[in-house]
Write an enzyme that holds these catalytic residues in place. Structure first.
Site, PDB file in Angstrom:
ATOM      1  CD  GLU A 176      -4.318  16.949 -36.138  1.00 27.58           C
ATOM      2  OE1 GLU A 176      -4.459  18.126 -36.502  1.00 27.58           O
ATOM      3  OE2 GLU A 176      -4.973  16.451 -35.195  1.00 27.58           O
ATOM      4  CD  GLU A 374      -2.426  15.839 -31.409  1.00 29.55           C
ATOM      5  OE1 GLU A 374      -3.487  16.510 -31.432  1.00 29.55           O
ATOM      6  OE2 GLU A 374      -1.437  16.108 -32.108  1.00 29.55           O
TER       7      GLU A 374
HETATM    8  C1  BG6 Z   1      -4.400  18.800 -33.197  1.00 30.57           C
HETATM    9  C2  BG6 Z   1      -2.976  19.259 -33.258  1.00 30.57           C
HETATM   10  O1  BG6 Z   1      -5.046  19.349 -34.302  1.00 30.57           O
HETATM   11  O2  BG6 Z   1      -5.205  19.210 -32.155  1.00 30.57           O
HETATM   12  C3  BG6 Z   1      -2.461  19.949 -32.028  1.00 30.57           C
HETATM   13  O3  BG6 Z   1      -2.103  18.224 -33.647  1.00 30.57           O
HETATM   14  C4  BG6 Z   1      -3.566  20.793 -31.436  1.00 30.57           C
HETATM   15  O4  BG6 Z   1      -1.334  20.697 -32.365  1.00 30.57           O
HETATM   16  C5  BG6 Z   1      -4.691  19.855 -31.018  1.00 30.57           C
HETATM   17  O5  BG6 Z   1      -3.162  21.597 -30.387  1.00 30.57           O
HETATM   18  C6  BG6 Z   1      -5.847  20.537 -30.318  1.00 30.57           C
HETATM   19  O6  BG6 Z   1      -6.303  21.621 -31.077  1.00 30.57           O
HETATM   20  P1  BG6 Z   1      -6.412  23.063 -30.440  1.00 30.57           P
HETATM   21  O7  BG6 Z   1      -6.810  23.933 -31.561  1.00 30.57           O
HETATM   22  O8  BG6 Z   1      -7.456  22.938 -29.384  1.00 30.57           O
HETATM   23  O9  BG6 Z   1      -5.083  23.381 -29.883  1.00 30.57           O
END
Ligand code: BG6
Length: 477
Positions: A176, A374
């Protein structure tokens, strides 16, 4: 039959600091994730000055994947994963970041992990820098404020590319990378190891760090391809499309600028050049940026093989009455709620169609293969009377997103390499440091206070996703 190609990379995604634990084991150094305390929905994580005894640092133990990886990988195989996305903790390889020799025990850990994955035919997909770097590099050099970081990073990349050249084919440089767009708004380190100081121009700091990272990424792509021409090396972008609040052209222009302000990183990494609007913006703002002609050649020669991206939610933006001509007023204060969407418990707007939109947007603009690395729903899970977690809400979220992903592939002709839902095994949230913000199909018995047996268990989504993979996405029921 679905439009997903043979060998489609169904998998799951995590990041080293959010699951490994073992924060000071076998020579590992302190990373920026190790000095971040736990927060929650209302309380921001605190970044402490070093490690302060008595504070709760959730990444120190995380879910102790470091100690459990063999049994965990066995479960991943049972789930049916074809690939596993994780990151290499830079601090296991170079504990301080500026040593001349790597730490053999750290290298061995990933050798063993990759061997274990290959035993079950699970392909590793590796991010080089996922929201962590040696804390020493922050203290000594100011993180990515410094050009020296390019050398430290490329050295780290070279060492792991060489060591794992026959074990890892799929790589990404920075997780990201565009999350820094809001460097002054997040209050977290993200990939840069930078906290903006009072009196500093956060934008200028961000553009400088983003430039150094872009050069480092482009160099890593070139080095990786020399070490093994079969490597597939991607960028990794946070994709959350920004829509205009109304058809008023001011809102439309505001939304366009919000997209440009976030995805110039993609222009640099995929097209190998800065977009014109941004070059003009740098000039108009009279930013004093260290961007050399040689850097621009490196960027041109180091474009990525594919676009890896995360997708969780979309955003809506509204322009000011008297919007300045550059449309670059802070984006965050202009976000409005989307009346067409519902929100997660953490206020993230759930927008499956936005995923199809995002895939089209990337594909049209860059004409590169995409990899959704993701996606998922952070939710509070509760055990039912039978002791199980019936997470139909998570299945519903994933089903709707996979459906849209299918449409993008089958109707829109998007070239998609794979899909790895985030945090498919419960882990520490990056944003809040919570354990109870869960994304997993595999439950891990640990709560926000750090209590629990660390026992693993299957949620309903485990069996559901197993079937999805087995049918190559045909059966989403
Ligand atoms: C993304 C990241 O921003 O979202 C992850 O690459 C992160 O590392 C994921 O865990 C979800 O965000 P959060 O804040 O719910 O963990």
């Amino acid at each position: 039959m679905t439009g997903f190609k043979d060998g489609f990379l169904w998998g799951g995604a995590v990041a080293a600091h959010q699951l490994e634990g073992g924060w000071n084991t076998d020579g590992k150094g302190v990373s920026i994730a190790d000095v971040m305390t736990a927060g929650d929905n209302e309380t921001a994580r605190e970044i402490t000055d070093g490690i302060i005894p008595g504070k709760n640092y959730p990444n120190h133990e995380a879910i102790d994947f470091y100690g459990h990886y063999r049994e965990d990988v066995k479960m991943f195989a049972e789930l049916g994963l074809k690939c596993f996305r994780t990151s290499i903790a830079w601090t296991r390889i170079f504990p301080n970041g500026d040593e001349t020799e790597p730490n053999e025990a750290g290298l061995k850990f990933y050798d063993d992990l990759f061997d274990e994955l290959h035993k079950y035919n699970i392909k590793p997909v590796i991010t080089l820098s996922h929201f962590e770097m040696p804390y020493h590099l922050v203290q000594e050099y100011g993180g990515w404020r410094s050009r020296k970081l390019i050398d430290f990073f490329t050295k780290f990349a070279t060492v792991v590319f060489k060591r794992y050249k026959n074990k890892v084919k799929y790589w990404m440089t920075f997780n990201e990378i565009n999350n820094q767009t809001g460097l002054n708004e997040w209050g977290l380190f993200t990939d840069s190891g930078i906290l903006v100081q009072p009196g500093e121009d956060a934008e200028e700091v961000m553009y400088q760090a983003g430039h150094y990272e872009s050069v480092a990424s482009a160099l890593a792509v070139q080095i990786g391809h020399e070490i093994n021409p079969d490597f597939q090396i991607g960028c990794m972008l946070a994709m959350g499309p920004t829509y205009p609040a109304t058809p008023d052209p001011k809102d439309v222009m505001k939304a366009e600028r919000a997209m440009q302000a976030s995805y110039w990183f993609a222009d640099v990494q995929c097209k190998g050049k800065y977009p014109n609007w941004l070059k003009n913006y740098f000039n108009n703002k009279k930013f004093d940026l260290d961007i050399t002609l040689e850097d621009l050649d490196v960027i041109k020669a180091g474009t990525v093989d594919y676009i890896g991206f995360s997708y969780y939610a979309s955003h809506v933006i509204k322009a000011d009455e008297n919007e300045p001509v550059d449309y670059m007023t802070p984006m965050k204060n202009h976000e409005v709620k989307n009346p067409a969407l519902v929100r997660s418990d953490w206020g993230w707007e759930i927008d499956p169609i936005g995923l199809r939109y995002a895939m089209n947007w990337f594909s049209d603009r860059y004409d590169l293969p995409l990899f959704i690395v993701e996606n998922g729903l952070g939710a509070f899970d509760k055990k039912d009377t039978d002791g199980m977690i019936h997470d139909d809400y998570r299945i519903d979220y994933l089903r709707k997103h996979i459906n849209q992903m299918k449409l993008a592939v089958e109707y829109d002709g998007v070239d998609l390499m794979g899909y790895t839902p985030w945090g498919f095994i419960d882990l520490v949230s990056a944003g809040t440091g919570q354990m109870d913000k869960r994304y997993g199909m595999i439950y891990v018995d640990k709560n926000d206070a750090g209590e629990g047996t660390l026992a693993r268990g299957k949620k309903d989504s485990f069996n559901w996703f197993h079937k999805v993979i087995e049918t190559n996405g045909a059966d989403l029921s």
